[in-house]
Write an enzyme that holds these catalytic residues in place. Structure first.
Site, mmCIF file in Angstrom:
data_model
loop_
_atom_site.group_PDB
_atom_site.id
_atom_site.type_symbol
_atom_site.label_atom_id
_atom_site.label_comp_id
_atom_site.label_asym_id
_atom_site.label_seq_id
_atom_site.Cartn_x
_atom_site.Cartn_y
_atom_site.Cartn_z
ATOM 1 N N LYS A 1 0.928 -1.202 -0.038
ATOM 2 C CA LYS A 1 -0.094 0.016 0.067
ATOM 3 C C LYS A 1 0.756 1.235 0.067
ATOM 4 C CE LYS A 1 -3.715 2.313 2.348
ATOM 5 N NZ LYS A 1 -4.617 2.212 3.597
ATOM 6 N N LYS B 1 0.963 10.268 5.372
ATOM 7 C CA LYS B 1 1.178 8.574 5.889
ATOM 8 C C LYS B 1 2.379 7.998 5.421
ATOM 9 C CE LYS B 1 -3.769 8.521 6.317
ATOM 10 N NZ LYS B 1 -5.019 7.406 6.356
ATOM 11 N N GLU C 1 7.706 -6.752 2.016
ATOM 12 C CA GLU C 1 6.395 -6.868 2.588
ATOM 13 C C GLU C 1 5.649 -8.130 2.179
ATOM 14 O OE1 GLU C 1 5.229 -4.898 4.779
ATOM 15 O OE2 GLU C 1 6.258 -2.883 4.709
ATOM 16 N N LYS D 1 -2.011 -1.586 -3.899
ATOM 17 C CA LYS D 1 -2.925 -0.400 -3.610
ATOM 18 C C LYS D 1 -2.023 0.945 -4.042
ATOM 19 C CE LYS D 1 -6.226 2.253 -1.071
ATOM 20 N NZ LYS D 1 -6.970 2.565 0.427
#
Length: 414
Positions: A279, A306, A322, A337
């Site tokens: 993400k 973020k 990840e 995403k």
């Protein structure tokens, strides 16, 4: 004079054949000169025959190097001709490598506690639904063959806190809606839930924010392990309500393993985890944050973005780290995403894991297609379905898209 002119044309055409030129009308008749002569057709008649042929007669100069076949038409010698597998729909459909089906879609639904639906200005055709409206949307999606939906709540301001305790309230908006959907539709639909604190946070972040100034840019820090404790409570509450799939979108380190253990310890071994694995800290999320009012709050101690937990858009190999961690911690599916700008990441994960891959066709991508369609610049149906097909081609097994119900309807028309 006319006869002399025609004779000149025939001579020039003959010379063209002899020297490898192609371009005269005589060569476009569809019959070889030998065949025509055998039928008693003269050279003059050959020229005239070209005018009756279905093959267009060009007016340009002869092209050096091209040949003619036994039928007297242009021939570029080659055995392999890929266009043969595209020559009609029967062949194209038989050899098609990827296909998008309604069963590939996850339908995202925004829900709020209001008494009426609210259209989201930056997402034409999308709404903050009432609970009754969500029930209706789920039924319509099922009728079109879409059997997976995901719920995104807009929580009232007075319920938001830094610790986001409302996220695991068993009587909250999401748990109650899950129970109602399951009571009505049962196994006809899989209910996915978003696992993150931002809809419930007065800081607008996916995690709890520290009260110090030791974070990025002198702001507070996003507290990793303390956030995970809340995410586990949230996941358990959703599973108890009847969720089939929990989808942690928070990007905290180690949360997949912790959530898996928490679910298993409560007996929810059959509840799936779809990890938001890659993400990115993307600019494509704007309309979504409008829909849920979940953007970082400038008035708080929170970081203004973020980027300390979502991935850098410049990185691709980091996605493999990840993916390895999420897979080893018990994820059942990995998500990328945004979607279209990150097709390379979808392909990267598909090539390096045996887990299914899902792609999130995010709000900004959706809004761009809608805006272009409203301007009349693109055919919405064609570009939307092509976009979804591109996700499949890149390696996505599932596609989370705001077009889910509409795209399924379009596909079912074929």
């Amino acid at each position: 004079n006319s006869f002399a002119m025609l004779r000149t044309v025939v001579v020039l055409a003959s010379l063209s054949i002899a020297h490898g030129f192609v371009g005269s009308s005589m060569l476009r008749t569809g019959f070889s000169p030998r065949t025509l002569r055998a039928q008693g057709i003269s050279s003059l008649q050959m020229v005239a025959e070209a005018d009756k042929n279905l093959i267009p007669v060009t007016k340009g100069e002869p092209v050096w190097g091209l040949k003619t076949n036994q039928q007297g038409t242009i021939w570029v010698p080659q055995r392999a001709r890929p266009r043969r597998n595209r020559k009609n729909e029967g062949i194209r459909s038989m050899t098609r490598e990827n296909e998008v089906k309604p069963s590939n879609f996850i339908y995202p639904l925004f829900v709020h506690t209001g008494d009426s639906n609210e259209e989201i200005a930056s997402m034409p055709g999308a709404f903050r639904h009432t609970t009754d409206s969500v029930m209706k949307e789920v039924g319509e999606a099922i009728a079109e063959g879409v059997s997976n939906v995901i719920l995104f709540p807009k929580i009232p301001e007075e319920l938001k806190t830094n610790s986001a305790d409302e996220c695991y309230n068993p009587d909250g908006l999401v748990p109650e809606l899950i129970s109602n959907i399951k009571d009505k539709y049962g196994g006809k639909v899989n209910i996915w839930t978003d696992v993150a604190l931002d809809p419930y946070s007065d800081q607008g972040h996916d995690g709890m924010v520290s009260s110090d100034k030791r974070g990025d840019g002198g702001a507070g820090r996003i507290m990793n392990d303390e956030t995970i404790e809340q995410l586990c409570r949230q996941s358990i509450a959703q599973a108890r309500a009847g969720a089939d799939v929990v989808a942690p979108s928070d990007m905290m380190d180690g949360r997949i393993g912790a959530i898996r253990d928490a679910l298993d310890s409560e007996g929810f071994t059959d509840v799936s985890i779809v990890a938001y694995t890659a993400k990115y800290a993307s600019a494509f999320y704007g309309p979504f944050r409008d829909a849920l009012d979940s953007a970082p709050r400038e008035s708080s101690n929170a970081p203004r973005n973020k980027k300390t937990y979502q991935m850098d858009p410049a990185n691709s190999r980091e996605a493999l780290i990840e993916a390895h961690l999420d897979a080893s911690e018990g994820a059942d599916m990995l998500m990328v995403k945004p979607g279209m700008p990150y097709l390379d990441i979808i392909k990267l994960l598909k090539d390096n894991t045996n887990l299914p891959i899902s792609a999130y066709h995010v709000s900004g991508e959706y809004a761009m297609l809608k805006a272009a369609a409203e301007k009349g610049w693109v055919n919405e149906k064609d570009v939307a379905l092509e976009t979804l097909l591109c996700f499949k081609r890149a390696g996505a097994d599932a596609i989370l898209t705001y077009y889910a119900k509409q795209a399924a309807r379009w596909l079912n028309e074929y």
